[in-house]
Scaffold this active site. Sequence first.
Site, PDB file in Angstrom:
ATOM      1  N   ALA A  81       9.513   7.073  -4.827  1.00 54.42           N
ATOM      2  CA  ALA A  81      10.780   6.327  -4.911  1.00 54.42           C
ATOM      3  C   ALA A  81      11.317   6.041  -3.524  1.00 54.42           C
ATOM      4  N   THR A 138       4.498   6.539   5.255  1.00 57.84           N
ATOM      5  CA  THR A 138       3.917   5.277   5.738  1.00 57.84           C
ATOM      6  C   THR A 138       3.457   5.384   7.189  1.00 57.84           C
ATOM      7  N   ASP A 139       2.489   4.552   7.553  1.00 53.40           N
ATOM      8  CA  ASP A 139       2.049   4.524   8.958  1.00 53.40           C
ATOM      9  C   ASP A 139       3.148   3.972   9.874  1.00 53.40           C
ATOM     10  N   GLU A 140       4.161   3.304   9.284  1.00 51.37           N
ATOM     11  CA  GLU A 140       5.217   2.703  10.118  1.00 51.37           C
ATOM     12  C   GLU A 140       6.043   3.752  10.854  1.00 51.37           C
ATOM     13  N   TYR A 163      14.039   0.799   7.996  1.00 52.82           N
ATOM     14  CA  TYR A 163      13.161   1.324   6.937  1.00 52.82           C
ATOM     15  C   TYR A 163      12.293   2.460   7.476  1.00 52.82           C
ATOM     16  N   LYS A 167      12.092   6.525   6.617  1.00 48.04           N
ATOM     17  CA  LYS A 167      10.894   7.225   6.137  1.00 48.04           C
ATOM     18  C   LYS A 167      10.543   8.390   7.081  1.00 48.04           C
ATOM     19  N   PRO A 218       5.897 -19.047   4.926  1.00 46.11           N
ATOM     20  CA  PRO A 218       6.638 -18.680   6.133  1.00 46.11           C
ATOM     21  C   PRO A 218       5.956 -17.571   6.932  1.00 46.11           C
ATOM     22  N   VAL A 219       5.360 -17.950   8.058  1.00 46.14           N
ATOM     23  CA  VAL A 219       4.677 -16.973   8.912  1.00 46.14           C
ATOM     24  C   VAL A 219       5.622 -16.601  10.055  1.00 46.14           C
ATOM     25  N   ARG A 227      -2.149  -5.886  10.631  1.00 45.58           N
ATOM     26  CA  ARG A 227      -1.938  -4.802   9.665  1.00 45.58           C
ATOM     27  C   ARG A 227      -3.310  -4.330   9.178  1.00 45.58           C
ATOM     28  N   ASN A 262      -1.968 -11.511  10.409  1.00 44.47           N
ATOM     29  CA  ASN A 262      -1.275 -12.143   9.272  1.00 44.47           C
ATOM     30  C   ASN A 262      -1.772 -13.572   9.039  1.00 44.47           C
ATOM     31  N   HIS A 289       9.870  -6.658  15.360  1.00 48.27           N
ATOM     32  CA  HIS A 289       8.605  -6.740  14.608  1.00 48.27           C
ATOM     33  C   HIS A 289       7.489  -5.906  15.259  1.00 48.27           C
TER      34      HIS A 289
HETATM   35  P1  NAD Z   1       8.329  -0.582  -4.388  1.00 48.44           P
HETATM   36  O1  NAD Z   1       9.515  -1.103  -3.660  1.00 48.44           O
HETATM   37  O2  NAD Z   1       7.411  -1.518  -5.086  1.00 48.44           O
HETATM   38  O3  NAD Z   1       8.802   0.480  -5.496  1.00 48.44           O
HETATM   39  C1  NAD Z   1       9.792   1.425  -5.262  1.00 48.44           C
HETATM   40  C2  NAD Z   1      10.214   2.005  -6.612  1.00 48.44           C
HETATM   41  O4  NAD Z   1      11.201   3.028  -6.370  1.00 48.44           O
HETATM   42  C3  NAD Z   1      10.857   0.986  -7.557  1.00 48.44           C
HETATM   43  O5  NAD Z   1      10.324   1.127  -8.844  1.00 48.44           O
HETATM   44  C4  NAD Z   1      12.324   1.351  -7.542  1.00 48.44           C
HETATM   45  O6  NAD Z   1      13.006   1.028  -8.733  1.00 48.44           O
HETATM   46  C5  NAD Z   1      12.263   2.860  -7.302  1.00 48.44           C
HETATM   47  N1  NAD Z   1      13.477   3.412  -6.722  1.00 48.44           N
HETATM   48  C6  NAD Z   1      14.199   2.927  -5.672  1.00 48.44           C
HETATM   49  N2  NAD Z   1      15.269   3.726  -5.447  1.00 48.44           N
HETATM   50  C7  NAD Z   1      15.213   4.743  -6.348  1.00 48.44           C
HETATM   51  C8  NAD Z   1      16.012   5.879  -6.613  1.00 48.44           C
HETATM   52  N3  NAD Z   1      17.103   6.140  -5.909  1.00 48.44           N
HETATM   53  N4  NAD Z   1      15.646   6.704  -7.605  1.00 48.44           N
HETATM   54  C9  NAD Z   1      14.538   6.451  -8.353  1.00 48.44           C
HETATM   55  N5  NAD Z   1      13.751   5.380  -8.164  1.00 48.44           N
HETATM   56  C10 NAD Z   1      14.073   4.535  -7.176  1.00 48.44           C
HETATM   57  O7  NAD Z   1       7.559   0.309  -3.341  1.00 48.44           O
HETATM   58  P2  NAD Z   1       5.982   0.532  -3.154  1.00 48.44           P
HETATM   59  O8  NAD Z   1       5.446  -0.550  -2.320  1.00 48.44           O
HETATM   60  O9  NAD Z   1       5.378   0.840  -4.473  1.00 48.44           O
HETATM   61  O10 NAD Z   1       6.006   1.849  -2.245  1.00 48.44           O
HETATM   62  C11 NAD Z   1       6.032   3.142  -2.852  1.00 48.44           C
HETATM   63  C12 NAD Z   1       6.117   4.188  -1.761  1.00 48.44           C
HETATM   64  O11 NAD Z   1       5.012   4.059  -0.881  1.00 48.44           O
HETATM   65  C13 NAD Z   1       7.364   4.060  -0.885  1.00 48.44           C
HETATM   66  O12 NAD Z   1       7.828   5.353  -0.600  1.00 48.44           O
HETATM   67  C14 NAD Z   1       6.872   3.372   0.377  1.00 48.44           C
HETATM   68  O13 NAD Z   1       7.650   3.757   1.491  1.00 48.44           O
HETATM   69  C15 NAD Z   1       5.449   3.911   0.462  1.00 48.44           C
HETATM   70  N6  NAD Z   1       4.469   3.044   1.128  1.00 48.44           N
HETATM   71  C16 NAD Z   1       4.301   1.744   0.717  1.00 48.44           C
HETATM   72  C17 NAD Z   1       3.314   0.958   1.309  1.00 48.44           C
HETATM   73  C18 NAD Z   1       3.081  -0.473   0.889  1.00 48.44           C
HETATM   74  O14 NAD Z   1       2.279  -1.158   1.529  1.00 48.44           O
HETATM   75  N7  NAD Z   1       3.696  -0.968  -0.173  1.00 48.44           N
HETATM   76  C19 NAD Z   1       2.528   1.495   2.325  1.00 48.44           C
HETATM   77  C20 NAD Z   1       2.743   2.816   2.751  1.00 48.44           C
HETATM   78  C21 NAD Z   1       3.713   3.581   2.117  1.00 48.44           C
HETATM   79  O1  DAU Z   2       2.441  -0.226   6.869  1.00 46.00           O
HETATM   80  C1  DAU Z   2       2.936   0.230   5.655  1.00 46.00           C
HETATM   81  C2  DAU Z   2       4.129  -0.598   5.251  1.00 46.00           C
HETATM   82  O2  DAU Z   2       3.636  -1.869   4.857  1.00 46.00           O
HETATM   83  C3  DAU Z   2       4.947   0.029   4.137  1.00 46.00           C
HETATM   84  O3  DAU Z   2       5.517   1.225   4.589  1.00 46.00           O
HETATM   85  C4  DAU Z   2       6.069  -0.915   3.672  1.00 46.00           C
HETATM   86  O4  DAU Z   2       6.731  -0.366   2.539  1.00 46.00           O
HETATM   87  C5  DAU Z   2       5.446  -2.243   3.292  1.00 46.00           C
HETATM   88  O5  DAU Z   2       6.485  -3.157   2.976  1.00 46.00           O
HETATM   89  C6  DAU Z   2       4.599  -2.794   4.431  1.00 46.00           C
HETATM   90  O6  DAU Z   2       5.432  -3.195   5.566  1.00 46.00           O
HETATM   91  P1  DAU Z   2       5.154  -4.539   6.390  1.00 46.00           P
HETATM   92  O7  DAU Z   2       6.415  -4.953   7.035  1.00 46.00           O
HETATM   93  O8  DAU Z   2       3.950  -4.412   7.235  1.00 46.00           O
HETATM   94  O9  DAU Z   2       4.767  -5.503   5.139  1.00 46.00           O
HETATM   95  P2  DAU Z   2       5.192  -7.004   4.787  1.00 46.00           P
HETATM   96  O10 DAU Z   2       4.372  -7.409   3.615  1.00 46.00           O
HETATM   97  O11 DAU Z   2       6.673  -7.174   4.692  1.00 46.00           O
HETATM   98  O12 DAU Z   2       4.705  -7.810   6.054  1.00 46.00           O
HETATM   99  C7  DAU Z   2       3.343  -7.767   6.481  1.00 46.00           C
HETATM  100  C8  DAU Z   2       3.238  -8.604   7.741  1.00 46.00           C
HETATM  101  O13 DAU Z   2       3.455  -9.982   7.399  1.00 46.00           O
HETATM  102  C9  DAU Z   2       4.301  -8.276   8.778  1.00 46.00           C
HETATM  103  O14 DAU Z   2       3.725  -8.417  10.074  1.00 46.00           O
HETATM  104  C10 DAU Z   2       5.372  -9.342   8.582  1.00 46.00           C
HETATM  105  C11 DAU Z   2       4.566 -10.536   8.117  1.00 46.00           C
HETATM  106  N1  DAU Z   2       5.277 -11.464   7.195  1.00 46.00           N
HETATM  107  C12 DAU Z   2       5.831 -10.932   6.071  1.00 46.00           C
HETATM  108  C13 DAU Z   2       6.517 -11.744   5.183  1.00 46.00           C
HETATM  109  C14 DAU Z   2       7.166 -11.167   3.939  1.00 46.00           C
HETATM  110  C15 DAU Z   2       5.329 -12.815   7.456  1.00 46.00           C
HETATM  111  O15 DAU Z   2       4.797 -13.297   8.479  1.00 46.00           O
HETATM  112  N2  DAU Z   2       6.007 -13.623   6.578  1.00 46.00           N
HETATM  113  C16 DAU Z   2       6.617 -13.140   5.465  1.00 46.00           C
HETATM  114  O16 DAU Z   2       7.241 -13.936   4.717  1.00 46.00           O
END
Ligand code: NAD
Ligand code: DAU
Length: 348
Positions: A81, A138-140, A163, A167, A218-219, A227, A262, A289
């Site tokens: 979550a 996350t790696d971020e 963000y 984390k 939109p880039v 990434r 990207n 960024h």
């Molecule tokens: P997501 O945004 O798709 O899902 C998040 C979920 O958490 C949603 O279902 C939302 O309703 C729920 N949530 C938010 N606030 C809450 C609260 N207070 N109580 C209960 N539920 C709540 O996220 P995701 O992309 O599935 O990421 C999941 C986890 O993995 C996150 O912790 C994120 O930081 C981590 N993560 C994501 C990525 C990625 O690329 N998406 C990469 C590395 C780590």
């Molecule tokens: O690295 C792990 C992380 O990856 C997770 O912890 C985050 O929850 C997840 O959102 C993701 O973060 P990023 O910021 O890397 O992901 P995003 O998809 O938002 O963007 C990926 C790359 O693309 C980033 O360099 C920004 C760029 N981007 C993104 C969007 C949405 C664009 O150029 N245009 C866009 O419209």
Amino acid sequence: MNILVTGGAGFIGSNFVKHMLKNFDHNIINIDSLTYAGNLKNLQDVQNNDRYFFIKGSIEDRILLENVFQKYDIQVVINFAAESHVDRSISDPEIFLNTNVIGTQALLDAALNYWKSESENKYDIKFKDEVKFIQISTDEVYGTLGETGYFTEETGLAPNSPYSASKAASDMIVRAYHETYGLPINITRCSNNYGPLQFPEKLIPLMINNALKEKSLPVYGDGCQVRDWLHVKDHCRAIDCVLRYGKNGEIYNIGGNNEKKNIEIVRLILNKLDKSESLIKHVQDRLGHDRRYAIDNTKIMSELGWSPEYSFEEGIQKTIKWYLENEEWMEDITSGDYINYYDHMYNC
Ligand code: NAD
Ligand code: DAU
């Protein structure tokens, strides 16, 4: 085993719930507050499974958590979550701290209180057997890399966005509960996931959706940010591996060994969908960024025997196919509030 999954209606959480129900006999209890990112349609195919229980609620709700731990005799917590989108954290950081930090701490307290054995001696805390708290990070949290090098588990934390700072703060509080109270924990730090059921605010589903609708793509900036892409199913296998074999207190990095710019991904999507590159629009760069993320997977591969199975070529092909076959799912989530978010975010 009774496993509490939080955020199980989101992208990675819902893929994980299905992975676990399919491959193991565990009971899965899913607490999700169903924010804009939570979608019960992601879980439609398991909603009648008698080992799956859904509770709508927040990880910040301490009374709810206490009741859930007791009612379901929770043995493992896997905390997905979170508020997860960097751009939203730039516009409105506060909710990121509330959910990601305060929420994680409430969950830790619930686990600590339920798992510790009754003892008169507050300096010698004992825990029930086979309990574990896994924090999905996350790696971020490591910040950004230059053109070379990789993030290892020893890399210092230097988060750059609200963000990633939230984390990193949650990782630190999880670590503190381990060091102070001895709570059994693991922290996983993963690179960018892609695959089915990802909300179209993130790069890959946003670009697929826009390309299909012939809207501009939109880039940010020059599009040369890098990434390291990991298929969500490989991520789910990695978490399941950490659950089974992870050494108490350890952190595990998880990456796909798939570094891409990207702009390369955007071009690939257009190419696979047979759309013109003239749809690409370079827009104002994201504030602060991060330029490059890349994970060193050595620890999880050598110590736990996990490795990614999807090549990026196979993964992206299957992912595009999934979005093409699930246009109704996309329509549902892009027809309401998403329109306001998109217009505001991209100045339409
Ligand atoms: P997501 O945004 O798709 O899902 C998040 C979920 O958490 C949603 O279902 C939302 O309703 C729920 N949530 C938010 N606030 C809450 C609260 N207070 N109580 C209960 N539920 C709540 O996220 P995701 O992309 O599935 O990421 C999941 C986890 O993995 C996150 O912790 C994120 O930081 C981590 N993560 C994501 C990525 C990625 O690329 N998406 C990469 C590395 C780590
Ligand atoms: O690295 C792990 C992380 O990856 C997770 O912890 C985050 O929850 C997840 O959102 C993701 O973060 P990023 O910021 O890397 O992901 P995003 O998809 O938002 O963007 C990926 C790359 O693309 C980033 O360099 C920004 C760029 N981007 C993104 C969007 C949405 C664009 O150029 N245009 C866009 O419209």
